[in-house]
Design a protein around this motif. Structure first.
Motif, PDB file in Angstrom:
ATOM      1  N   ILE A  48       5.574   2.974   9.502  1.00  0.00           N
ATOM      2  CA  ILE A  48       4.882   3.619   8.384  1.00  0.00           C
ATOM      3  C   ILE A  48       5.647   4.846   7.905  1.00  0.00           C
ATOM      4  CG2 ILE A  48       2.767   4.813   7.699  1.00  0.00           C
ATOM      5  CD1 ILE A  48       1.241   3.064   9.655  1.00  0.00           C
ATOM      6  N   ARG A  49       6.145   5.637   8.840  1.00  0.00           N
ATOM      7  CA  ARG A  49       6.872   6.848   8.459  1.00  0.00           C
ATOM      8  C   ARG A  49       8.059   6.522   7.561  1.00  0.00           C
ATOM      9  NH1 ARG A  49       7.420   9.809  14.364  1.00  0.00           N
ATOM     10  NH2 ARG A  49       5.298  10.646  14.535  1.00  0.00           N
ATOM     11  N   GLY A  50       8.886   5.592   8.005  1.00  0.00           N
ATOM     12  CA  GLY A  50      10.080   5.246   7.243  1.00  0.00           C
ATOM     13  C   GLY A  50       9.749   4.649   5.895  1.00  0.00           C
TER      14      GLY A  50
ATOM     15  N   ARG B 136       4.155   5.974  -5.546  1.00  0.00           N
ATOM     16  CA  ARG B 136       3.983   6.180  -6.989  1.00  0.00           C
ATOM     17  C   ARG B 136       2.899   7.216  -7.273  1.00  0.00           C
ATOM     18  NH1 ARG B 136       5.585   0.803  -6.729  1.00  0.00           N
ATOM     19  NH2 ARG B 136       3.506  -0.024  -6.279  1.00  0.00           N
ATOM     20  N   TRP B 137       1.803   7.133  -6.532  1.00  0.00           N
ATOM     21  CA  TRP B 137       0.733   8.124  -6.701  1.00  0.00           C
ATOM     22  C   TRP B 137       1.267   9.537  -6.458  1.00  0.00           C
ATOM     23  CZ3 TRP B 137      -4.534   6.359  -4.154  1.00  0.00           C
ATOM     24  CH2 TRP B 137      -4.978   5.186  -4.772  1.00  0.00           C
TER      25      TRP B 137
ATOM     26  N   VAL C   7       0.825  -1.214   0.000  1.00  0.00           N
ATOM     27  CA  VAL C   7       0.000   0.000   0.000  1.00  0.00           C
ATOM     28  C   VAL C   7       0.856   1.259   0.000  1.00  0.00           C
ATOM     29  CG1 VAL C   7      -1.664   1.328   1.353  1.00  0.00           C
ATOM     30  CG2 VAL C   7      -1.980  -1.132   1.073  1.00  0.00           C
ATOM     31  N   LEU C   8       1.872   1.308   0.855  1.00  0.00           N
ATOM     32  CA  LEU C   8       2.695   2.511   0.945  1.00  0.00           C
ATOM     33  C   LEU C   8       3.589   2.667  -0.286  1.00  0.00           C
ATOM     34  CD1 LEU C   8       3.616   2.312   4.731  1.00  0.00           C
ATOM     35  CD2 LEU C   8       1.829   3.691   3.650  1.00  0.00           C
TER      36      LEU C   8
ATOM     37  N   ALA D 283       9.457   5.164   0.079  1.00  0.00           N
ATOM     38  CA  ALA D 283       8.729   4.923  -1.172  1.00  0.00           C
ATOM     39  C   ALA D 283       8.623   6.196  -2.000  1.00  0.00           C
ATOM     40  CB  ALA D 283       7.338   4.377  -0.862  1.00  0.00           C
ATOM     41  N   PHE D 284       8.378   7.322  -1.325  1.00  0.00           N
ATOM     42  CA  PHE D 284       8.280   8.583  -2.054  1.00  0.00           C
ATOM     43  C   PHE D 284       9.630   8.969  -2.649  1.00  0.00           C
ATOM     44  CE2 PHE D 284       8.881  13.266  -1.789  1.00  0.00           C
ATOM     45  CZ  PHE D 284       8.143  13.585  -2.922  1.00  0.00           C
TER      46      PHE D 284
END
Length: 400
Positions: free
Chosen positions: A172-174, A124-125, A118-119, A179-180
């Protein structure tokens, strides 16, 4: 703010952002600093690109003398990325620092696929949305993420989320920052990521944009699950470790098994998922709260009846919430937030709560709709990054 005569650059920025002091003279008066010291503090903010001269022209100075140039926060020097996860769907956006949505995307994203999948997709989004908005990745100052589970705000990790299998304790933060950076390309540093519960961020977004003067604000989101966000004196109330507002797991006396493993939870009998299950048992093809929403929009009589019944169950619980918190606004949001459900809530709420608790209460539906979580996530990031205590750290890191 620090003591009079000791205001930092961040304190001056906060005064300008809030509109409490928007000229050099007004800043002198509010802080007790000398004209020279105010000038030095403001020079740092100008060099950082965070302040600009207002377009309105000179105004009278509170200290007399020549008219003063107005100052304003430059909300165009950076952008924020935000995303709002539901169980099977997500929204993502690029926002200005003023909260304006510059580019937006929504699509299927199944939370049960786990955080890595998901992350990674959100990364990519975000890269595609920046291109759509015409913003280089280096202008991103932070990322805000809304998730459908309790969050420890100190760590950004979800804590035993009933409807997020595989996410408990995940970094989640990492993962999202990585991913970004991976999808945005070379030259993008580590971007700060803030994570909070979706109902909290919906409440924050709605309160800031439509009810800024309401000192006690409650939003209840009824979708696949049920959760509440509480904003007190302009700040999200999270409890000790992020568990505040989890009203979907209050026991209401039934023997229905909830996804959390307990029996008799409110969410097991009154959420969009619960209504969808009952409609499916009656032969209607419904699998989620969004399917119920579509049936309600079409005026399907069985869906309307079950939504009103669910509203009565939620209203019974909200009578206690209202008595405890005495809010000025109670907002209903999510897939079931329509007339039938709201009617059911009002029936039981006003019947069970003391008149004193509801005398000055407005029971309303969401204004921002599906964008509330995005707006709240963006506002959370901006509030965090430009808070007085953090401004000094960031200025020093920039060499200003």
């Amino acid at each position: 703010m620090t003591g009079r005569g000791q205001a930092r650059a961040g304190d001056l920025l906060e005064l300008v952002r809030s509109g409490r002091a928007t000229t050099r003279g007004a800043l002198q008066q509010a802080t007790g600093l000398s004209r020279a010291t105010v000038g030095q503090r403001l020079d740092r903010l100008f060099r950082a690109g965070w302040l600009r001269e207002g377009a309105g022209g000179p105004v009278d100075s509170p200290l007399g003398g020549r008219p003063s140039i107005t100052l304003e926060f430059d909300d165009e020097h950076a952008v924020v990325l935000a995303a709002d996860l539901d169980t099977r769907h997500a929204r993502a956006a690029v926002l200005s620092l003023a909260g304006e949505i510059l580019a937006e995307h929504s699509g299927t994203l199944v939370i049960e696929d786990g955080p890595d999948v998901v992350l990674g997709e959100l990364g990519r989004w975000f890269a595609e949305l920046l291109e759509k908005a015409g913003q280089p990745a280096r202008t991103v100052c932070g990322i805000g993420l809304a998730v459908p589970g309790p969050v420890d705000s100190d760590t950004g990790r979800v804590v035993q989320p009933p409807i997020m299998p595989g996410w408990d304790g995940h970094d989640i933060r990492g993962r999202l920052a990585g991913a970004f950076a991976e999808c945005a390309g070379e030259g993008v540093g580590v971007v700060p990521v803030l994570v909070d519960n979706d109902a909290n961020l919906m409440a924050y977004g709605e309160q800031r944009t439509g009810y800024a003067d309401c000192s006690a604000f409650v939003l209840v989101k009824v979708s696949t699950g049920i959760g509440a966000g509480v904003v007190v004196d302009g700040s999200i109330y999270r409890g000790i470790d992020g568990g505040a507002g989890d009203i979907g797991h209050i026991r209401v006396g039934t023997e229905t098994l909830c996804r959390c493993g307990a029996y008799g939870c409110l969410a097991a009998v009154a959420s969009g998922g619960a209504v969808a299950r009952r409609l499916a048992e009656a032969g209607l093809p419904t699998a989620s709260g969004s399917d119920v929403r579509d049936l309600l929009a079409a005026g399907h009589p069985e869906a309307v009846g079950l939504a009103r019944e669910a509203g009565r169950l939620v209203g019974d619980v909200l009578a206690t919430v209202v008595t405890l918190l005495n809010p000025g606004v109670l907002m209903i949001a999510g897939d079931l937030a329509g007339t039938p459900f709201l009617t059911g809530v009002r029936e039981l709420l006003y019947q069970r709560a003391l008149p004193r608790s509801t005398a000055h209460l407005d029971v309303v539906t969401a204004r921002l709709g599906e964008r509330a979580g995005l707006v709240g996530a963006g506002a959370l990031v901006v509030g965090h990054l430009y808070a007085p205590e953090r401004v000094e750290e960031r200025l020093l890191a920039m060499g200003v």
